[in-house]
Design a protein around this motif. Structure first.
Motif, PDB file in Angstrom:
ATOM      1  N   UNK A   1       0.769  -1.251  -0.097  1.00 14.82           N
ATOM      2  CA  UNK A   1       0.046  -0.301  -0.007  1.00 14.82           C
ATOM      3  C   UNK A   1       0.782   1.357  -0.140  1.00 14.82           C
ATOM      4  N   UNK A   2       0.359   2.254  -0.910  1.00 15.70           N
ATOM      5  CA  UNK A   2       1.258   3.487  -0.988  1.00 15.70           C
ATOM      6  C   UNK A   2       0.345   4.569  -0.765  1.00 15.70           C
TER       7      UNK A   2
ATOM      8  N   UNK B   1       8.924   3.251   1.470  1.00 16.69           N
ATOM      9  CA  UNK B   1       9.523   1.920   1.807  1.00 16.69           C
ATOM     10  C   UNK B   1       8.810   1.138   0.612  1.00 16.69           C
ATOM     11  N   UNK B   2       8.073   1.632  -0.218  1.00 14.28           N
ATOM     12  CA  UNK B   2       7.008   0.663  -1.092  1.00 14.28           C
ATOM     13  C   UNK B   2       7.990  -0.413  -2.140  1.00 14.28           C
ATOM     14  N   UNK B   3       9.148   0.185  -2.698  1.00 10.39           N
ATOM     15  CA  UNK B   3       9.791  -0.372  -3.284  1.00 10.39           C
ATOM     16  C   UNK B   3      10.806  -1.406  -2.671  1.00 10.39           C
TER      17      UNK B   3
ATOM     18  N   UNK C   1       2.005  -2.575  -6.541  1.00  7.86           N
ATOM     19  CA  UNK C   1       1.480  -1.594  -5.451  1.00  7.86           C
ATOM     20  C   UNK C   1       0.023  -1.290  -5.413  1.00  7.86           C
ATOM     21  N   UNK C   2      -0.538  -0.847  -4.394  1.00 12.50           N
ATOM     22  CA  UNK C   2      -1.521  -0.548  -4.181  1.00 12.50           C
ATOM     23  C   UNK C   2      -1.674   1.012  -3.817  1.00 12.50           C
TER      24      UNK C   2
ATOM     25  N   UNK D   1      -1.491  -7.904   2.329  1.00 13.04           N
ATOM     26  CA  UNK D   1      -1.386  -6.518   2.238  1.00 13.04           C
ATOM     27  C   UNK D   1      -0.025  -6.254   2.994  1.00 13.04           C
ATOM     28  N   UNK D   2       0.812  -5.341   2.652  1.00 16.50           N
ATOM     29  CA  UNK D   2       1.817  -4.816   3.438  1.00 16.50           C
ATOM     30  C   UNK D   2       1.667  -3.128   3.514  1.00 16.50           C
ATOM     31  N   UNK D   3       1.314  -2.725   4.460  1.00 20.00           N
ATOM     32  CA  UNK D   3       1.330  -1.278   4.281  1.00 20.00           C
ATOM     33  C   UNK D   3       2.682  -0.739   4.704  1.00 20.00           C
TER      34      UNK D   3
END
Lengths: 83, 224
Positions: free
Chosen positions: B8-9, B15-17, B32-33, B46-48
């Motif tokens: 989640x972005x 830190x999403x990449x 990416x969401x 999901x990872x936030x």
């Protein structure tokens, strides 16, 4: 009617306030020896429209609880005046 | 079939990449969401990711909580979908009420960017299922508001229900009961301040985050 709501958000009693503690420690160094505690908070000034004072109060209380304060650790005190 | 994990972005997430790269290096698909998506499909976990969602204005996570994507994340979590919030993501989960408590400014008011020693204290969560209780992990932290706090009743419930999944060995930020990570009652929603994605390759200095990411991947595969 237009109202001005001042929403003061402070940490609940008992919740550690490292910012306040740091300021409290700095003040005696400036000669303010009588200071023994400082708590830090935030004030929001919110202009809003409501039909009367009571409606303005409940609107301000609702937005304070939903967004301005994290009620797990903070509490909000609201003062309303006609703008 | 390979699982797909959504990262989640929000505006200000950074830190999403790293998270995508770490997950993909472990053989899972990651995509990416974005915060303005009201719905999503085809995601198994999901990872936030960490960062400074909406500039951390007001409080970390306070604005992100009202993003369009949050409704879909809450539905996914309620249906038992694995959700892990890392650092700023943990703050978002607490603000949204998916996890109890709150994250305050660090004791000492320093921004902490350093390795932290963690102890796995529960394996009944999607992030720690493949780890061992007592296992020590070296994983970096990178935060200003990482001091976990909650009321005494909540702390008692967290302990009784075995929901404190990671504790600091040398509590660097003043968190209550040395808490570095907690889970919800079902164990499918986990928040932690340390960054496992930054301890996922020998090049980064530690591979200790892999056991956590593998746990998440295992949970994601179980839902496919």
């Amino acid at each position: 009617m237009r109202y001005l709501a001042h929403v003061d958000v402070t940490l609940r009693p008992g919740i550690a306030d490292p910012e306040g503690a740091t300021i409290a420690k700095a003040l005696p160094a400036l000669g303010f020896d009588s200071v023994h505690a400082v708590r830090v908070g935030k004030r929001f000034s919110v202009e809003l429209d409501a039909k009367d004072l009571h409606a303005a109060e409940s609107l301000a209380a609702s937005l304070a609880d939903r967004l301005l304060a994290n009620t797990v650790i903070e509490e909000a005190v609201i003062h309303i005046t006609e703008a | 079939m390979a699982a797909t994990i959504g990262v989640v972005v929000y505006p200000g997430t950074n830190c999403e990449h790293d998270a995508v790269l770490a997950l993909e290096s472990l053989g899972v698909r990651a995509e990416l969401l974005f915060h303005d998506q009201r719905s999503f499909s085809g995601l198994d976990a999901l990872v936030i990711a960490g960062g400074f969602a909406h500039g951390d204005y007001l409080r970390p996570g306070a604005i992100a909580r009202f993003s369009p994507v949050m409704g879909a994340i809450e539905d996914f979590a309620r249906r038992g979908g694995p959700v892990v919030g890392i650092c700023n993501g943990f703050q978002v989960l607490c603000e949204s009420g998916l996890l109890p408590g709150a994250l305050q400014k660090n004791r000492g008011l320093r921004f902490l960017c350093q390795d932290s020693q963690l102890r796995v204290t529960s394996t009944s969560s999607v992030l720690t299922s493949q780890a061992t209780v007592g296992e020590l992990l070296s994983i970096p932290i990178n935060h200003f508001s990482g001091s976990y706090t909650c009321d005494i009743d909540t702390l008692r419930i967290l302990r009784e229900q075995d929901r404190i999944v990671l504790r600091y060995v040398d509590n660097p930020n003043g968190s209550i009961d040395d808490i570095a990570g907690i889970a919800n009652e079902m164990g499918n929603v986990v928040g932690l301040m340390p960054h496992p994605e930054r301890a996922s390759s020998a090049l980064l200095g530690s591979v200790d985050g892999i056991v956590l990411l593998r746990s998440l991947i295992t949970s994601a595969m179980a839902t496919t």
